[in-house]
Enzyme design. Structure first.
Site, mmCIF file in Angstrom:
data_model
loop_
_atom_site.group_PDB
_atom_site.id
_atom_site.type_symbol
_atom_site.label_atom_id
_atom_site.label_comp_id
_atom_site.label_asym_id
_atom_site.label_seq_id
_atom_site.Cartn_x
_atom_site.Cartn_y
_atom_site.Cartn_z
ATOM 1 N N GLU A 94 0.621 -1.129 -0.102
ATOM 2 C CA GLU A 94 -0.116 -0.060 -0.009
ATOM 3 C C GLU A 94 0.908 1.233 0.027
ATOM 4 O O GLU A 94 0.213 2.088 0.102
ATOM 5 C CB GLU A 94 -1.134 -0.061 1.153
ATOM 6 C CG GLU A 94 -1.827 -0.818 0.993
ATOM 7 C CD GLU A 94 -3.200 -0.954 2.003
ATOM 8 O OE1 GLU A 94 -4.467 -1.150 1.577
ATOM 9 O OE2 GLU A 94 -2.966 -0.698 3.214
ATOM 10 N N HIS A 113 -2.448 5.786 6.715
ATOM 11 C CA HIS A 113 -3.473 4.965 6.294
ATOM 12 C C HIS A 113 -3.784 3.986 7.468
ATOM 13 O O HIS A 113 -3.031 3.338 8.141
ATOM 14 C CB HIS A 113 -3.142 4.019 5.196
ATOM 15 C CG HIS A 113 -3.996 3.066 4.621
ATOM 16 N ND1 HIS A 113 -5.168 3.305 4.486
ATOM 17 C CD2 HIS A 113 -3.965 1.706 4.869
ATOM 18 C CE1 HIS A 113 -5.998 2.263 4.326
ATOM 19 N NE2 HIS A 113 -5.262 1.204 4.296
ATOM 20 N N HIS A 115 -7.150 1.645 9.811
ATOM 21 C CA HIS A 115 -8.548 1.254 9.713
ATOM 22 C C HIS A 115 -9.024 1.352 11.158
ATOM 23 O O HIS A 115 -9.704 0.371 11.949
ATOM 24 C CB HIS A 115 -8.594 -0.471 9.570
ATOM 25 C CG HIS A 115 -7.515 -0.656 8.577
ATOM 26 N ND1 HIS A 115 -6.466 -1.530 8.585
ATOM 27 C CD2 HIS A 115 -7.468 -0.220 6.868
ATOM 28 C CE1 HIS A 115 -5.947 -1.719 7.532
ATOM 29 N NE2 HIS A 115 -6.413 -0.939 6.643
ATOM 30 N N HIS A 183 -12.868 -0.600 3.701
ATOM 31 C CA HIS A 183 -11.510 -0.696 3.998
ATOM 32 C C HIS A 183 -10.968 0.160 4.857
ATOM 33 O O HIS A 183 -10.638 -0.216 6.051
ATOM 34 C CB HIS A 183 -10.599 -0.388 2.571
ATOM 35 C CG HIS A 183 -9.266 -0.516 2.625
ATOM 36 N ND1 HIS A 183 -8.297 -0.622 1.693
ATOM 37 C CD2 HIS A 183 -8.415 -0.524 3.679
ATOM 38 C CE1 HIS A 183 -7.146 -0.662 2.153
ATOM 39 N NE2 HIS A 183 -7.156 -0.528 3.336
#
Lengths: 256, 256, 256, 256
Positions: A94, A113, A115, A183
């Site tokens: 990623e 990034h 979650h 995501h």
């Protein structure tokens, strides 16, 4: 450490560069560990910073849970996501997220990034995420959504190509946070500290909004309030207060 | 410590004043740390106490995360929010909240401003916060709401002028807790311990009410029940039980 | 310890009594600390046990946060809630709950009163609490509700008279858990370990039911399932597994 | 340890078997403790692994809270759930779950049964559990539900016979996670690490879905996305990142 300048050297320009680089690397490590402790990242999620002297490169750890990242794990990539550090270490697929946003947004100096559980309800429903309180407004007055289905159909949800990264960067546009359907979220900043603050308070805003919705109504900030509150809370005056506390927690946990 | 009276001095009136002052400062430090540990304040939020001998002054820490506050951080302000301690330390813009309430309410001896996650749903929706259980009733039988939009339009939500502070104090009126739309809550008390208890159990009441709402109905206390329960639970008999436990937690964490 | 029998004495009947008493006191202390650690009690809430040799007496700590209770804090009361230990210690007003249930229910050997956050939504709304999973069924197949308004009108919600205690005991009836509107819950058991297990898994049942309700439907156990599951899970075979773990946590926290 | 091969022995086939067995036992212990720390199991719930050299046997701890399990607690059973280790230790009634699935599914090498709070809302309501994010998809694209009422009527909910175990195994079918009404969930894996990952991220998926539902809509992954995301995240590349972190936590807690 990425620099090996002798500690006793006089403060030449090269020495200055090395110190600046070390400072960014140290902030990437601290941010990774802070975001783990504050519940934003778990075994997944990553933080990067633009290279302080070579703006066409960025710094990002090898694949590893953010809580465990050390300065030795931080590698250098060019903006095409090519690893330029000589290493056997594995790199994140990623990193495509990072290179694409650094290419599209010269003002962005740091990216995360994640979650975060608090953010996931907004990534897995159609509800719009909006600023509901002053500190939460630091996530940005507008939080766009990106759906990999729109351009790429069925995938494994991982952003791993330039085309996918560029698409995500377009969805982000001039904003600071973008939701990724099914995501997670990607957050940008003008510094690693700003990024860290925004990721944490963006998640707290999501939590407050979710629970306000449970009471039957959500009062969002006006656009002018959101901009004004974000500006106030992203000054060092406010951010340093949080950074001091978060750093203490990391040091208390035994990290140097 | 703000006092420097020699420990071996006989108990003159001046010595007594100094001891009283030290006790208030110690309670501000303990309250700050307790509220951090109990999840009421994070890197933001602050506790103040009226000066024990000079009721036209109040004591409040410099800008710092409450969890980290020490006695050395506590400064003296007059009721116009002017710093009277000689110091280079930065002060909270939001001391305007504190001065305004001390001016309006001679019975108030302690104030806390916070953004407790449990309280935020009620600050970011239109739902009324009501006492639903006996300990929660200590927040006050009535919890009014203040919206900075009403008098001041779009702002950064920070209460930083006398006009804003006075407006908030009017909204508080004779009550003990006031919600601030898009921002958080402000709580007042007749002592620092009462304030601490009220802030914590007010948040627990909010949490219980939110979850009762998820079951489809909320049973609030009657006004008479709320008044009677608050009176009972704010006696030292009840409060000291919590204070002993909370203080132990802070000491166990290494604070003297 | 309440007994002072010399450790070297031969095992006379008196010595046996003393050991039995010490065991109950130790279980009251452990239960208090376990219930604090598991989030059932905070600074308030209390555990008692019927006296092992004098069933017309019960053992209950002085007023203190359960987490801090030691063997020295445990006092003896008769079933009229009169303190028979010679002490200056303060006693709980709510011992009226305990005496009334011990009077009404000879089968009850242990009682806990608490305000567990997981239980509060059911105490502050009209929703019925029902067993939804096998371990949760240990709270009892039926959980009645008591409202102090019905017989006593506006009060401070504290159960502090024989009349109030008797009314609550009638509401409990032959069941094991009773909800108290605007206040909390009272739980009974045939031993302190059973009581502890029931209080913890009753709260976990409440949590599961609340969240099932958020999904739009609640599937309760049938009455026969609830009875059968409760019977199975209240055998030492199941309970001892939890007790071993909970006791380890308390010991790891430094309690002897 | 189940093997007693001398450490100085040359690497004979028997020695290799013993090492392989020790590795599985160590992973069962680690998985048990990891699942406890991550909130999947409490005092109840259990992990087993198929015997590495005798696929008609499996390894499973004696009855004990998973957090406390050591290598010495791990016993050997045949696929009819008969204990073959010579021991006085008590065994789980619910080993019927394990034997039945090992019999029905030769591809399954590890099984966990749990009552994770995040999963319980889906076990106590009629709502379907669906993959909503890429890591959550590792629980399987389809999560069937089993209700003991259908074939067995009123029971104590415990799966304790071959008939019940076989019924549950049929409900699981070719999938990896099955919900048990009024009870909990059972999860299967092709290795203990895969099982551990799936149990944890299945619960996180449930949590995200529950909260998305609170926002009024749930966006599930497409079937193709779910399959593709599960495949990607169950590679060692992804799983090892989590395993490194979880193992560190267990070691930091003092387990060898």
């Amino acid at each position: 450490m990425l620099s090996n300048a002798p500690a006793s050297a006089s403060e030449t320009p090269l020495r200055q560069d090395a110190l600046e680089l070390d400072a960014i690397v140290a902030d990437i490590v601290l941010s990774s560990r802070i975001l783990a402790r504050e519940g934003i990242v778990d075994s997944f999620g990553h933080v990067s910073g633009r290279h302080p002297r070579r703006p066409d490169h960025y710094l990002m750890p090898r694949t590893r849970a953010a809580e465990l990242v050390t300065a030795e794990d931080v590698l250098v990539f060019d903006l095409e996501d090519t690893l330029v550090t000589a290493t056997e270490a594995r790199t994140f697929a990623e990193r495509s997220i990072h290179g694409a946003i650094y290419r599209a947004r010269p003002d962005v100096l740091a990216i995360c990034h994640h979650h975060a559980p608090a953010m996931m309800p907004f990534c897995t429903s159609d509800a719009e995420l909006v600023p509901v309180f002053h500190l939460g407004a630091t996530m940005g007055a507008t939080v766009p959504r990106w759906d990999s289905q729109d351009e790429f159909g069925d995938t494994n949800l991982i952003v791993s190509t330039h085309a996918q990264g560029d698409s995500l960067a377009r969805a982000l546009g001039p904003n600071w946070t973008v939701l990724m359907r099914g995501h997670g979220a990607t957050v940008a900043g003008r510094s690693i500290r700003e990024l860290t603050f925004r990721a944490i308070y963006g998640a707290r805003n999501a939590d407050a909004q979710l629970r306000a919705a449970q009471l039957g109504s959500v009062r969002r900030l006006t656009a002018a309030e959101a901009l004004s509150a974000a500006e106030f809370n992203l000054t060092p005056f406010a951010m340093d207060r949080a950074w001091e506390q978060w750093t203490r927690h990391i040091h208390a946990a035994g990290h140097p």
